[in-house]
Design a protein around this motif. Structure first.
Motif, short mmCIF file in Angstrom:
data_model
loop_
_atom_site.label_atom_id
_atom_site.label_comp_id
_atom_site.label_asym_id
_atom_site.label_seq_id
_atom_site.Cartn_x
_atom_site.Cartn_y
_atom_site.Cartn_z
N MET A 199 3.59 11.90 1.99
CA MET A 199 2.32 12.28 2.63
C MET A 199 1.85 13.60 2.04
O MET A 199 2.62 14.50 1.77
N ARG A 200 0.55 13.74 1.88
CA ARG A 200 -0.01 14.99 1.34
C ARG A 200 -0.71 15.74 2.41
O ARG A 200 -1.29 15.32 3.27
N ARG A 240 7.29 3.81 -1.32
CA ARG A 240 6.76 4.76 -0.34
C ARG A 240 6.34 6.03 -1.05
O ARG A 240 7.06 6.58 -1.86
N ARG A 241 5.16 6.49 -0.72
CA ARG A 241 4.61 7.71 -1.32
C ARG A 241 4.69 8.85 -0.31
O ARG A 241 4.45 8.62 0.88
N VAL A 295 5.00 -0.45 6.23
CA VAL A 295 4.82 0.80 5.50
C VAL A 295 6.15 1.55 5.38
O VAL A 295 6.34 2.33 4.45
N ASN A 296 7.07 1.30 6.27
CA ASN A 296 8.36 2.01 6.25
C ASN A 296 9.43 1.28 5.46
O ASN A 296 10.59 1.68 5.49
N SER A 352 0.82 -1.20 0.00
CA SER A 352 0.00 0.00 0.00
C SER A 352 0.87 1.26 0.00
O SER A 352 0.57 2.22 -0.70
N GLY A 353 1.88 1.27 0.84
CA GLY A 353 2.78 2.41 0.90
C GLY A 353 2.33 3.54 1.80
O GLY A 353 3.04 4.51 1.98
N ARG A 354 1.16 3.44 2.40
CA ARG A 354 0.68 4.49 3.31
C ARG A 354 -0.34 3.90 4.28
O ARG A 354 -0.88 2.83 4.04
N LYS A 355 -0.58 4.63 5.36
CA LYS A 355 -1.54 4.23 6.40
C LYS A 355 -1.28 2.80 6.87
O LYS A 355 -2.16 1.94 6.85
N GLY A 356 -0.07 2.56 7.33
CA GLY A 356 0.37 1.22 7.65
C GLY A 356 -0.44 0.52 8.72
O GLY A 356 -0.85 -0.63 8.54
#
Length: 135
Positions: free
Chosen positions: A134-135, A131-132, A125-126, A71-75
């Motif tokens: 964060m916005r 890894r994307r 996620v890390n 996913s790369g985010r919100k682990g």
């Protein structure tokens, strides 16, 4: 130089589904090791319950790791969701195969899978190159 082509072009696109699949793979490996432990030692089947919960926790941790890495985010939330889906799949299989009764072990399994899935998601996620920011 051209890279060696992949043997199979099959790839699971959904992070949640790939995490649950990897959880089931680790569950199968842990079950095989536990059965060899039962066969090779003097441990009785009544003494195996902590080992079973350990296998479920480790499988959920690995599934949460894989899904959050993909996913790369919100682990932690992706990992916890993967752990919950894993627990539902295991419980559904248990109910359908063995007609398991409702005991205190069922909520314990759900909480354990969600907790260890979230921990695996935090680690997963890390890692990885996808890894994307964060916005």
């Amino acid at each position: 130089m051209k890279p060696i082509p992949r043997v199979s072009g099959f790839r699971i696109a959904s992070p949640l589904l790939s995490g649950v699949v990897w959880s089931i793979i680790w569950l199968a490996a842990g079950t095989l090791l536990l059965s060899l432990l039962l066969y090779g030692t003097a441990i009785s089947e009544q003494e195996v319950v902590p080992w079973v919960f350990g296998i479920h926790g480790f499988a959920s941790l690995c599934g949460g790791f894989v899904s959050a890495r993909k996913s790369g985010r919100k682990g932690w939330s992706v990992g916890m969701t993967t752990g919950l889906f894993y627990a539902v799949a295991v419980l559904l299989t248990s109910f359908l195969a063995n007609d398991v009764d409702w005991t205190v072990r069922i909520p314990m399994l759900i909480v354990l899978a969600a907790l260890f899935g979230a921990i695996g998601g935090m680690f997963g996620v890390n890692t990885g190159a996808s890894r994307r920011p964060m916005r």
